[in-house]
Each structure stands twice: as C-alpha cells, then as structure tokens.
Motif scaffolding. Structure first.
Motif, mmCIF file in Angstrom:
data_model
loop_
_atom_site.group_PDB
_atom_site.id
_atom_site.type_symbol
_atom_site.label_atom_id
_atom_site.label_comp_id
_atom_site.label_asym_id
_atom_site.label_seq_id
_atom_site.Cartn_x
_atom_site.Cartn_y
_atom_site.Cartn_z
ATOM 1 N N LYS A 115 0.829 -1.543 -0.038
ATOM 2 C CA LYS A 115 0.646 -0.172 0.379
ATOM 3 C C LYS A 115 1.058 0.948 0.432
ATOM 4 O O LYS A 115 0.836 2.295 -0.697
ATOM 5 C CB LYS A 115 -0.990 -0.301 1.378
ATOM 6 C CG LYS A 115 -2.292 0.798 1.263
ATOM 7 C CD LYS A 115 -2.792 1.425 2.348
ATOM 8 C CE LYS A 115 -1.812 1.601 3.106
ATOM 9 N NZ LYS A 115 -1.843 3.281 3.408
ATOM 10 N N GLU A 116 1.661 1.260 0.242
ATOM 11 C CA GLU A 116 2.652 2.416 0.826
ATOM 12 C C GLU A 116 4.196 2.433 -0.119
ATOM 13 O O GLU A 116 3.474 3.787 -1.084
ATOM 14 C CB GLU A 116 3.898 2.599 2.379
ATOM 15 C CG GLU A 116 2.841 2.558 3.699
ATOM 16 C CD GLU A 116 4.015 1.890 4.341
ATOM 17 O OE1 GLU A 116 5.004 2.281 4.554
ATOM 18 O OE2 GLU A 116 3.077 1.706 6.488
ATOM 19 N N ALA A 117 4.473 1.707 -0.468
ATOM 20 C CA ALA A 117 4.706 1.765 -1.703
ATOM 21 C C ALA A 117 4.560 1.726 -3.349
ATOM 22 O O ALA A 117 4.457 2.955 -4.104
ATOM 23 C CB ALA A 117 5.309 0.125 -2.802
ATOM 24 N N LEU A 118 2.900 1.675 -3.080
ATOM 25 C CA LEU A 118 2.240 2.295 -4.559
ATOM 26 C C LEU A 118 1.700 4.397 -4.165
ATOM 27 O O LEU A 118 1.684 4.129 -5.770
ATOM 28 C CB LEU A 118 0.651 1.202 -4.741
ATOM 29 C CG LEU A 118 0.922 0.020 -4.755
ATOM 30 C CD1 LEU A 118 -0.583 -0.393 -5.365
ATOM 31 C CD2 LEU A 118 1.064 -0.250 -6.377
ATOM 32 N N GLU A 119 1.695 3.776 -3.042
ATOM 33 C CA GLU A 119 1.251 5.532 -2.938
ATOM 34 C C GLU A 119 2.798 6.236 -2.856
ATOM 35 O O GLU A 119 2.657 7.587 -3.990
ATOM 36 C CB GLU A 119 1.564 5.731 -1.262
ATOM 37 C CG GLU A 119 -0.501 5.081 -0.473
ATOM 38 C CD GLU A 119 -0.309 5.324 1.196
ATOM 39 O OE1 GLU A 119 0.738 5.712 2.006
ATOM 40 O OE2 GLU A 119 -1.837 5.582 0.591
ATOM 41 N N LYS A 120 3.771 6.068 -2.271
ATOM 42 C CA LYS A 120 4.840 6.467 -3.024
ATOM 43 C C LYS A 120 5.230 6.247 -4.048
ATOM 44 O O LYS A 120 5.491 7.959 -4.975
ATOM 45 C CB LYS A 120 6.266 5.491 -2.320
ATOM 46 C CG LYS A 120 6.662 6.043 -1.164
ATOM 47 C CD LYS A 120 7.533 5.613 0.031
ATOM 48 C CE LYS A 120 8.071 5.603 1.080
ATOM 49 N NZ LYS A 120 8.917 4.585 1.759
ATOM 50 N N VAL A 121 4.281 5.393 -4.775
ATOM 51 C CA VAL A 121 5.165 5.264 -7.003
ATOM 52 C C VAL A 121 4.288 6.740 -7.570
ATOM 53 O O VAL A 121 4.290 6.868 -8.547
ATOM 54 C CB VAL A 121 4.664 3.982 -7.676
ATOM 55 C CG1 VAL A 121 4.494 3.892 -8.640
ATOM 56 C CG2 VAL A 121 6.010 2.809 -7.236
ATOM 57 N N ALA A 122 2.775 6.380 -6.659
ATOM 58 C CA ALA A 122 1.761 7.408 -7.600
ATOM 59 C C ALA A 122 2.661 8.598 -6.751
ATOM 60 O O ALA A 122 2.039 9.474 -8.189
ATOM 61 C CB ALA A 122 0.914 7.446 -6.729
#
Length: 172
Positions: free
Chosen positions: A54-61
C-alpha cells in the motif's frame, strides 16, 4: 458569407481532429516510459525499502506523472479501505477505471493486468521477477510506440487538414 463560415468550421474541425490523433501518437511513448519508471520505482520500494504494498503504491503514485499515476493512487486508496477484496481485483478495477484516460493501447493494458495477478501474493523476490518481466515487455511496447509515432504523427497532422479541404471542395 455563411458558406465561407461553414467551410472554415469544417476545415478547422478536421485539422483539429488530425492534431488530436497526432497528439495521441506523441503521448503514448511518454506514458509507456512513465509506466516503466513506475514499475522500476515499485521494484525499488519492494526490494530495498521493504515497503508494504500500500505504501509502495502511494509513493509510486506521488512520483509518477498523470494520467498513469491514477492507477497506482486508486490501488493504494482501495487497499487502505477495509473491504475484503484481493489486490488482484483492486488492481484490475484500477486499470479498468483509469485506462481510458491514457493514450495507451491494449498491449500495454494486458501487460499491466497480468502484473495484477502476482502483486501482493508472493514474496518480494517473486514479485521482482514479475515486475522485471513487465518492464521488459513494456520496453518492447515502447520501441513499437516510438516507431508508430515517427510514422504516423506527421501523417495525421497533414491528413486532418487535407481531409477538411477535401470535404469543403466536395461540398462546394
């Protein structure tokens, strides 16, 4: 006078349509490159940062450009909600909802959808293998998109104007 205004409107609309089509060919390689960078960033977050998905997807976004970042942002937000959906279904829904806002084609969509089958299901080394495979496939799509851009971008600009002129000539 009315005929002249109508002819100008037809010519303008056909020209704008041609420029729109040319712009689609111009945007596609940029968006594929954004997807590749996003996948590389996701790989880095998973492997080196040991970041939860979840956090990785947020950072990528946050790091990715529009409209590609909407897929990652939607997935991260949906993972944050406490419903019992799988990562696969969330990813597929994100792709379905936000793909229409991109200039990307079905080949890239298939690659990204296939990635959704493995995200969050296995350990980090297996996910990295799938991410690298997706990156490699997107590299091939990028080369094809660049060739298409070279071949068709200027053609569509000219074709729009010429088709508008042809319609005007045939109507009058």
């Amino acid at each position: 006078m009315l005929k002249l205004i109508g002819a100008m409107m037809i010519l303008l609309s056909a020209t704008l349509f041609g420029f729109y089509q040319a712009q689609q060919y111009s945007r596609r390689p940029k968006q594929i490159a954004d997807l590749i960078r996003s996948m590389q960033r996701l790989e880095t977050e998973i492997v080196y940062g040991y970041t939860p998905l979840k956090e990785a997807l947020e950072k990528v976004a946050k790091a990715c450009a529009q409209p590609v970042n909407a897929i990652f942002r939607y997935s991260a937000e949906a993972l944050d909600q406490s419903d019992a959906r799988s990562v696969q279904s969330i990813w597929h829904q994100a792709v379905d909802e936000h793909w229409k806002h991109t200039s990307l084609k079905a080949g890239e969509q298939d690659i990204i959808r296939q990635l959704g089958f493995t995200l969050g299901l296995s350990d980090s080394t297996d996910q990295v293998k799938h991410l690298r495979l997706a990156i490699q496939q997107l590299q091939g799509e990028l080369e094809g998109a660049q060739e298409e851009r070279k071949r068709y971008e200027s053609m569509w600009r000219s074709l729009g104007l010429l088709m508008g002129a042809l319609i005007v000539i045939l109507m009058y």
